[in-house]
Design a protein around this motif. Structure first.
Motif, PDB file in Angstrom:
ATOM      1  N   ALA A   1      -5.945   3.502   0.041  1.00  7.65           N
ATOM      2  CA  ALA A   1      -5.220   4.515   0.749  1.00  7.65           C
ATOM      3  C   ALA A   1      -5.071   5.744   0.737  1.00  7.65           C
ATOM      4  CB  ALA A   1      -3.935   3.587   0.637  1.00  7.65           C
ATOM      5  N   SER A   2      -5.229   6.246   1.365  1.00 12.52           N
ATOM      6  CA  SER A   2      -4.924   8.213   1.353  1.00 12.52           C
ATOM      7  C   SER A   2      -3.706   8.754   2.381  1.00 12.52           C
ATOM      8  CB  SER A   2      -6.005   8.844   2.192  1.00 12.52           C
ATOM      9  OG  SER A   2      -6.134   8.535   3.050  1.00 12.52           O
ATOM     10  N   ARG A   3      -3.507   9.354   2.241  1.00  7.62           N
ATOM     11  CA  ARG A   3      -2.192   9.753   2.441  1.00  7.62           C
ATOM     12  C   ARG A   3      -2.188  11.128   3.699  1.00  7.62           C
ATOM     13  NH1 ARG A   3       3.252   8.164   1.457  1.00  7.62           N
ATOM     14  NH2 ARG A   3       1.882   7.677  -0.054  1.00  7.62           N
TER      15      ARG A   3
ATOM     16  N   PHE B   1      -8.385  -1.113  -2.889  1.00  6.84           N
ATOM     17  CA  PHE B   1      -7.039  -2.883  -2.496  1.00  6.84           C
ATOM     18  C   PHE B   1      -8.310  -4.001  -1.713  1.00  6.84           C
ATOM     19  CE2 PHE B   1      -7.419  -2.472   2.079  1.00  6.84           C
ATOM     20  CZ  PHE B   1      -7.402  -0.822   2.587  1.00  6.84           C
ATOM     21  N   ASN B   2      -8.493  -4.809  -1.418  1.00  8.15           N
ATOM     22  CA  ASN B   2      -9.366  -6.270  -1.132  1.00  8.15           C
ATOM     23  C   ASN B   2      -8.276  -7.357  -0.658  1.00  8.15           C
ATOM     24  OD1 ASN B   2     -11.829  -6.913   0.158  1.00  8.15           O
ATOM     25  ND2 ASN B   2     -12.767  -7.294  -2.166  1.00  8.15           N
ATOM     26  N   GLY B   3      -8.430  -7.496   0.691  1.00 10.33           N
ATOM     27  CA  GLY B   3      -7.519  -8.051   1.535  1.00 10.33           C
ATOM     28  C   GLY B   3      -7.688  -8.323   3.391  1.00 10.33           C
TER      29      GLY B   3
ATOM     30  N   ARG C   1       1.478  10.150   6.708  1.00  6.34           N
ATOM     31  CA  ARG C   1       1.702   9.411   7.427  1.00  6.34           C
ATOM     32  C   ARG C   1       0.246   8.765   6.348  1.00  6.34           C
ATOM     33  NH1 ARG C   1      -1.444   9.281  12.362  1.00  6.34           N
ATOM     34  NH2 ARG C   1      -2.166  11.109  12.405  1.00  6.34           N
ATOM     35  N   LEU C   2       0.135   7.435   5.998  1.00  7.93           N
ATOM     36  CA  LEU C   2      -1.000   6.673   5.255  1.00  7.93           C
ATOM     37  C   LEU C   2      -2.036   6.420   5.767  1.00  7.93           C
ATOM     38  CD1 LEU C   2       0.045   5.676   2.183  1.00  7.93           C
ATOM     39  CD2 LEU C   2       0.994   3.545   3.479  1.00  7.93           C
ATOM     40  N   GLN C   3      -3.033   5.805   5.544  1.00  9.73           N
ATOM     41  CA  GLN C   3      -4.137   5.726   6.353  1.00  9.73           C
ATOM     42  C   GLN C   3      -4.579   5.251   5.296  1.00  9.73           C
ATOM     43  OE1 GLN C   3      -7.059   8.685   7.725  1.00  9.73           O
ATOM     44  NE2 GLN C   3      -5.463   8.716   9.535  1.00  9.73           N
ATOM     45  N   MET C   4      -6.005   3.920   5.492  1.00 11.95           N
ATOM     46  CA  MET C   4      -6.925   3.157   4.506  1.00 11.95           C
ATOM     47  C   MET C   4      -8.383   3.532   5.166  1.00 11.95           C
ATOM     48  SD  MET C   4      -5.751  -0.617   4.821  1.00 11.95           S
ATOM     49  CE  MET C   4      -4.524  -0.842   6.990  1.00 11.95           C
TER      50      MET C   4
ATOM     51  N   LEU D   1       0.768  -1.130   0.282  1.00 16.47           N
ATOM     52  CA  LEU D   1       0.139   0.258  -0.121  1.00 16.47           C
ATOM     53  C   LEU D   1       0.817   1.192   0.681  1.00 16.47           C
ATOM     54  CD1 LEU D   1      -2.704  -0.917   2.327  1.00 16.47           C
ATOM     55  CD2 LEU D   1      -2.612  -1.313   0.218  1.00 16.47           C
ATOM     56  N   ALA D   2       2.223   1.309   0.557  1.00 16.93           N
ATOM     57  CA  ALA D   2       3.550   2.836   0.603  1.00 16.93           C
ATOM     58  C   ALA D   2       2.954   2.899  -0.717  1.00 16.93           C
ATOM     59  CB  ALA D   2       4.351   1.947   0.682  1.00 16.93           C
TER      60      ALA D   2
END
Lengths: 331, 331, 331, 331, 331, 331
Positions: free
Chosen positions: C78-80, C18-20, C84-87, C9-10
Motif C-alpha cells: 500500500a502507498s499513500r 500484503f497478499n489476498g 489517498r491510499l493506493q495499492m 490496509l488503512a
C-alpha cells in the motif's frame, strides 16, 4: 333544461323570486339565537353551490321527506348577508330524476362526451406501436373502466372539476402532445400519448362523484398515481407478450407525471416522454383554470381593467385577460 | 476543416500523435515539484476544451509569441492522469485565421444561420398585429442587434451553449409556440411569438463570446432580463404610435419569462401568454439539454442500458434514452 | 477466510507486503504522463474498496485473463498519495470461487442469516390476524422472494449497505416495533409489523448486488416503493378472501413509509401504524449509521475527544460517542 | 380640521353620536335576510376605514347623489357586531373639498412635506460626485416626478403606507445611510445615497393613491423595480456625458435593493453599496412598522405587559415595547 | 518580525529560496508511490497556511524533535503542482518563542488591542443605565473573561477569523450601533450596546485558538449562544439587585442575535433592540468579509474588471469593487 | 363534580336548558346593531370553551360582581349561529371554589397525578449513574419545581394541552425510552431518561396556567429550551462534584431535543441519546394528538369511514382510525 342556475343568482335583484331544480349537497336543522328553528341546506347545480335557508318549517309547501343526495325543486329569493349570498326558500318539494337532466345538476363538460370518446379512440387507432395500442384497447374495452373514464372529473376542485373533465383534459392533452411530439425527435410519440391517456386514470377510483366530488377513503390512502399504476400493471400482466421494458416505461410515465416529489410523484421524470408529459399536463391544467377565471370575471360583470381573483392553481396569483384588456383600449 | 477535435481525443489511444488547430483559452507558466518549468495551456475547439502541457520550453518547435485568444496549431499526444485527460504538446505554432474556420474553434450551431434567420423573419412576417410586427422589424433592422442575435449563445453552459444557440433556441420555440397558440383560444399568438423572439435578447449584452463564453461585468450586475427589457422599451419608445398597453404586455413577457422569482424574474407570469412562454422556454431548454446528453453517451461509447451522467439542467438527474433502450431490447 | 482486508490496509506500514483475495469492481488501462501504460483497478472486499495499480504489464506474474466481476488473488504493497491510499500490485492471478468465501468479498451482515430468518418467521407466527399472517407466509414461501430477501442490502450506501442488511434492518425494526406497539393502544400490532416486513421489500428488485451495489434500470425508473407495493398487491390478489380494507391499509403502509413526499413517498402517513413505522424506520437507520461511524473511528485510531466524520445519513452532522467520551474522562 | 376620526370610534361608547367628514371608499346596495334594503359603505379617513350602514334609504336626510371617491359628511353611531365595529348612519350629505383638509381623509405623513423635500435636496447638494448630483437634480426637476414623489406612499400596506410615506422613508434612510457610509471605507457615499433616493421611485407609477392605495395594472405587470430602473435609465440617457459604468452601478442599486430573488429583485446585491442599501432599507421598514404597532397598542389601551398583535412585516411575530415594559416595572 | 509570509509565496517565482518562521499545524509521515518516505507538514502563519514536504528525512539539517504546535524555522522553495502551491523544505529546525512574535504566526487583528479595549470600556462608561453598566463592568473585571475576550477570533473562518477579531468586530458594531440608536427613538441605546458587547461572548468558550482555530467539544455540543447566555445569567445572578425584566431582555438579546431559527437562534428578535442588533451584526460581518475579498484580489493581482471569488459569507456570490472599477474607468 | 360540560353542549338539542359551573376566560360589554347592549363572555371548563351571551343585563338573576378568572354558575341554552355554537345565558352567579373541583374547570390529565409522580421517582430510582440520579433528585426535591412540574401542561395547544399534561407526556416517554434504550447498545440509558425528564422542564416557566394556558412574557422572550437549560445548569452547579462532561451532555440533551433548528433548537442532536430523544418525543406528541382526534370523532358522532379533521400537529393532515374502520368492515 333548468330555468335558473346558481351562477345566475349572483346577479339577481334581491327579493326577486326564482324557482328551480337543485341537488341537495347538505341538510341540517338549526336554531337562530332567538331560538327560532330553521333548515340550513347546501344546494348545488352544475354552476356552483349556495346556502339556502327554510324558515317556515311547518309550512305545508315545504317537503319533509327529502335528504342529502336528493333532487329538489325549490322556490325562493336570494339575499345577501355580510357579502355572502344566501337563498331564502319558501317552497320546496322532492323532484324525480325525469324532471331534470342530471347534467344540469352537477358541473359537467360542455363538450359532447361521445365525440370526445371517439377522438380518444381515434388517437389510439393512430398508434404504430402495436403493444401500446393493444394495452389501451384492452383497458378501455372494460366497460366499467370506460364508463368511469367518460364520467370522471379531472380533479376535486383545481381544474376540469366537472363530470367528463378527465376526458376533456385528456383530449386537450392528446391534441397538444400530438403537436409537440414531432418537434422533438427523441420523443417516442406513442409512449407519450399512452402516458397522456393513462396518467390520471387512477382518478376514476380516487374520486367519487355521486353527490359532489369527494375523495374515497381508498383514494385518500393510496392516491390516483398508485391506483392508476396498479390498473396499468394488472392490464399489462394480462397481455402475454407485452415487452417488459415497455411495461417499465409505461408505469414510469404514470408514476412521474406530477413532475416533483413534493407534488406526490414518487419518481421524477427520467425519460424525455415523462418530462414532456409533466410539462404539458401542468400547462393544460393551468390554461384551463385561467379560462375558467376569465369566464367568471365576465359573468360577474368585472371590467376589462380588473384582474381575476386569486387563482388557486396559480399560487394565488391574479391574472389579466390580455385580449379583453387590449380590446378595451380600442385595439 | 479541422482534422482532429478535442472530443475525438477522448477515445484516442494513449501515445498516438494528433496535430490540429485550437483556440488558446488560458496560458500559464508553472514548475513541477522537481523544479522543472513547463507551460500549462487550456486549449479549446467547438467540441470542448482540454488541458495541455508543454514540457520542452526551449525547443525551437515551440512558439514563444502566442497568447490567450490566439489560434495555434499544436502537435502532441493525449495521456490520462488520475482519470483526467491531458495533452502533451511537442510542437506548437501560432496560426492565422485563414488557416481554420472560426466555427470549428468555438462550439456553434449545426444549423445554417442564414436559414434560421430567414425563418425568424418569416415568423414575423406572418404577424397580423401591425404594431408588434413593426416593433420586431425595427429592432432587427439594427445591424448591431441583428449581428449579435445571429451569433450569441443561448447560455453560458446550461443549454444551447454555442454560437448561434440563441437563434436556434428561438426558432425551435417559435415553431413550438406556433403549434401551441391555436390550441388555446385565450392566447394572443403574435404577443406570444413576440415574447419568444425577445425573451432572451438581453443575452447579446449579458454574455461575451469572443474567447469562450463569459458574463460581462454589466451582464453580471444587470442581467439579460433587465437588458432585454431596456432594449425593448427603447425601441418601443422610438415608435410614435405604439399602444401603451401593448408596451406593458411586451415588457411583462420579458420580465416574467423565467416563471419563478427565485430564477431571477422580478414578476411572475400574469397573462396567459407569459405563462405559456415560461413553460415552453423551460421545456425546450430541457429537451435540448437531454439531446446533448444522449449524443454524448453515444460518443463516449456508453451502452443503451446505461443512464446519462447527472444533468445540471435537470437538477442532477440521470436520464434514460427511451428509444435506444427499447431498440436494444429487440423492440 | 481471507488473511487481509482492505480496512486493514488503512493502518498498514507503507511498503509492507500484503497478499489476498479481492473482487474486481472496475478495470481500466491507462498511461502516465510519461507515456508509461498501467492497469488501474478498483478492488473490493467486505470491508471496503481501494484503487490498485499494476505497473509491470508484461510481467508474467500478472494475469491477463481477468475482468470486472472476477475474484483475484493479488500481492502488493500500500502507498499513500496526496492522502489517498493506493495499492501497488506486483502479482495477480484469477482465483476461483472455492478459494474464498464470497461473504468475505462483499460487505455482509455479521449476524447469522438463518437465525435472522427464523426470527422473522417467529414474528409472523405470533400474529393474531390470520389474513396478514397468510399474506406474509404466502409471500415468503416463494423461494425467489425469500432468497433475495435474505441476501439484499438495505440500501446502496446510506445504512445497512451490506448483504443481508435488509433482513438485519427488518429484524431490528420488528423487535423495536414489538416494544412500541403495546405502548399505544391505537396501534394495530400485526399491521405495524406487516408494514415493517414489507416496507423495503421492493429493494430486492430495485438494487442489484452481484458486483457491488447498484440500482437496476427498472429500480431507477420505478423505485422500491412502487415495486414493493406491486409485489404486495399481486400476492394479496392471489388470496381469495383477503379483506379489501386490509389491502388498502397494507399498501398504504408501504407507500407512506418514507414519511415525507420529498423523500419519495407518494402519500404521507394517514394511519397511526404508518406514522409509527416511518418514525422507527428512520430512527433505526440513523442509529445504525451512527454505530458504523463509531466503529470506524475506533478502527481508524481516533481519540475519544474527536467527533466522527460528517455522517451523510444525518445531514453531514458530526457525532460524539457519548459513552467513550465519558469513560475517557474517568467516568 | 376633522372633529372625529375613525380611530377614535374604536373607543367610542356604543350608541353615542358622532358627526364627521369621510372619504367614500366603496358603496353598495344590499338587502337583509328579511328583505330590508340598505346601503353598505366603506368610509375612510387618515386613521383607517370602517363599514357603515344606512338603513333608512328614503330618509330625506340621506343624500342620493354621492359615489365612490366623494367626500361626505355623515352622522351616526358606532356599534359592535361579532367583534367587528360598524357605523349606523342616520344623516349623510355630499361635502365639497373646501370643507375639509384632504390630508385628513387619507393617512398621510405627520411630517412637513416641504421640509422633507428641502432635506432631500440638501442631501443631493452635499454630493461630491457631479454626475450623480446632475442625475438626481435633473430627475427631480421634472415637476410630474417631483409632485408624485412628494405624495406617494411607500407601500400599499406594509410600512409607511400613507401619503408622503415614500419621502418620509427616504429621508429616514438618507440620514441613516449618511451615518453608515463613513463607517465603511469601501462604500461610495454618493452612490449609496443615490440608491436610497431612487430605490423606490418606481412606486410613483406602481401605486395609485387617489382613492385608497391600489396597484395600477401596469404596476402589477411590471413592478416598481422595473419602473424605477426604466425612469433612471431614461434620465441617464438624456445626460450626454454620464459615465457608462456609473449608469450600470445606479441601475444595479435599484434592481437589487430587495436583497433576495424571492422578494422580486432580479439581481442580488453585488457591490458593497447595494448590500448596505438592502440592509438599511429592510431595517428602516421594520423599525417603522414596529413603531406603528407600539402606537396602536397605546391607542387601543393595551397594557405594557401585552405584546403587540402579529406584525405582518415581521413574519407575524409579536413584539414587546422594551422601554414601556421596563418603565412599568418601576425602572 | 518575520521576513517572509505564506501569502507572499503565492507570487513567488518557483524555485526561489525562502527562509522563515512558521507554526506547525499538522505533521504526518508518508510514502510516495515509488515507496520513498517523506514528511508532510501543514505550516501556518498569520497570512494563511500551506502544505510543505520534507524529502530528505535523513538530512542532518532537518530536525527530528518537533511536533504539531511547535514553531519552526524552515528553508525551502515553493512549487506548484496541479494548481496547488506546495513548499519543498530542505532545512528545518525548532525555534523558540523568543525568536518570533507570536502575532506573526496566527492571523491577528491589525488594530492595537489595548486601544480597542480602551474604546470598549469607553462605551460602557457612557451608559446611563447603571444596572447594565454594572453588569458589563463586573463581567469584564474577571481577568479570565477579559483576557479571552481580547484574544478570541470572531469566527472559525467566516469573518474576523483572526486573533482579536471578536474585539475588533465588537468595536466596529458599537460604533455603528451608537450611530443607529439615536435614529430610532424606540431603541434603548444602552440595552442595544449591551447586546453588542455580549452577543458573541460565548465564542471565548466555543472556540480554541491555541493552534489554529477549532471548535471545542463543549462548543460543538452547546454553541456560543448558549454559552454566552449562561455566562451573562451567572453574572447577573451574582448582582443582588439586578432588575428581573432587564435580565430577561439581556438574555433575549444574546439568544436572538442570529435573527433566524435556522441560523441557530432559539428565539427570533421580539424587541426592537434585538432586531437592530441582528441587522447590524449581519451587515458588519458581511462588509468585513467583502473588505477581505477586495484586499485579496489586489494581493493576487486581479484587475479592476474582475469580480472577487465566490464569497462564502454571501452565499457564494461574487462581488465587484465599486470604487476600483470606477477609478479604472478614469472616474 | 360538574353536571354538564362544554363538550356535551355540542350535541345538545337547541333550546334545552343547562345549568353548570364554568371559568370566565373573557368578559366584554357590547351592543347589537340595534343598539341593544349585552355581555359577551368566553366560558371554559376542562372540555373546551364556548362563547356565551347575556342579553338581559338588568335582570336581577344576572350577577354584576364577577370578572375574568372567576368561577361562575350559569344557566341557559345553547344555540347555533352560522355553524358556531353559542350559549344564551339567563341566570349567572359567582361561585366559590368549594362548590366545584378546579380540575373540572381546566382540562387536566385523566391519570392520577400522585401515581404518575411515583412512577417518575421510580424511574429515577432505577438509575445506575449516581450523578444523574443526584441531579434529578435534587431538582425535584425543590417543592416549587415539583409542584409546578405536577401541574404544568405540556403545551399551549398542540399536544397534552391540559393540567398534568407535562407529567403525563414524560411518563409515557420514560416508558417508551426504557423499551428503546436496551435495543441500541450505544445508548446511555440513564442519560436518555434524564433527557426525557428534563427536556420540557422549562415549560413550568414558559407557560402560565392560572386562567387558560398562556405564554408568560419571559417565556415568549426566552423559551422553554433556554429556561430549562438554565434550571439544569444552576442545579448542576450547586452539586460539588458533578462531572463537567456529563453537564455538557445533559445540557445538550435539552438544547437539541426539538431536533431541528427551525423548531427552535439552537443545536442539532450530536449524540445518540439526543437523537433518540428527539424521535420519541416527536412520536409521542403525535400519537397523543391522534388519540385526541380519534376520541373527538367518536364524541362528535362521526362514522368509521370518516377521516378526522385536519390535525395541526400533523401538518393539517387528516387521519383514519384503522381499528375502527376495519371493525366496521366486519373485521
Amino acid at each position: 333544461m333548468k330555468d335558473i342556475y346558481i351562477a345566475d343568482l349572483a346577479n339577481f335583484e334581491e327579493g326577486k323570486l326564482f324557482n328551480g331544480f337543485f341537488l341537495v349537497l347538505a341538510k341540517q336543522q338549526r336554531t337562530t339565537k332567538n331560538n327560532k328553528p330553521y333548515l340550513n341546506l347546501i344546494l348545488g347545480d352544475k354552476t356552483g353551490q349556495l346556502e339556502g335557508r327554510v324558515w317556515e318549517l311547518g309550512d305545508p309547501r315545504i317537503a319533509k321527506d327529502f335528504d342529502r343526495g336528493d333532487i329538489v325543486k325549490a322556490r325562493g329569493s336570494a339575499s345577501r348577508f355580510d357579502d355572502r349570498l344566501q337563498m331564502k326558500i319558501d317552497q320546496l318539494r322532492k323532484a324525480n330524476t325525469s324532471e331534470v337532466d342530471k347534467a344540469d345538476l352537477m358541473p359537467s363538460t360542455t363538450y359532447d362526451v361521445d365525440d370526445l370518446w371517439r377522438r380518444l379512440l381515434g388517437f389510439i387507432d393512430s398508434f404504430t406501436d402495436a403493444d401500446l395500442k393493444l394495452l389501451l384497447t384492452t383497458m378501455l374495452a372494460d366497460p366499467t373502466v370506460a364508463g368511469a373514464y367518460r364520467e370522471a372529473p379531472a380533479a376535486k376542485q383545481l381544474h376540469h372539476a366537472w363530470l367528463g373533465g378527465l376526458l376533456e383534459h385528456v383530449i386537450s392533452l392528446l391534441t397538444l402532445a400530438d403537436r409537440v411530439a414531432p418537434h422533438y425527435p427523441i420523443l417516442h410519440r406513442d409512449l407519450l400519448l399512452t402516458g397522456v391517456i393513462l396518467h390520471d386514470i387512477g382518478k376514476v377510483y380516487e374520486l367519487s362523484w355521486e353527490i359532489g366530488f369527494e375523495y374515497t377513503v381508498e383514494g385518500s390512502l393510496l392516491g390516483h398515481i398508485q391506483m392508476g399504476t396498479a390498473l396499468a400493471e394488472k392490464t399489462i400482466d394480462s397481455l402475454p407478450n407485452f415487452p417488459p421494458k415497455l411495461k417499465t416505461l409505461v408505469l414510469h410515465m404514470i408514476l412521474s407525471h406530477h413532475g416533483k416529489l413534493e407534488f406526490g410523484s414518487p419518481k421524477l421524470p427520467m425519460i424525455p416522454e415523462a418530462l414532456a408529459l409533466s410539462f404539458i399536463d401542468d400547462l393544460d391544467a393551468k390554461m384551463q383554470a385561467i379560462q375558467v377565471e376569465f369566464d367568471k370575471c365576465i359573468r360577474e360583470g368585472k371590467g376589462p381593467d380588473e384582474m381575476t381573483g386569486k387563482v388557486w392553481a396559480l399560487d394565488q396569483r391574479q391574472l389579466l385577460n390580455t385580449k379583453r384588456w387590449l380590446e378595451a383600449g380600442g385595439k
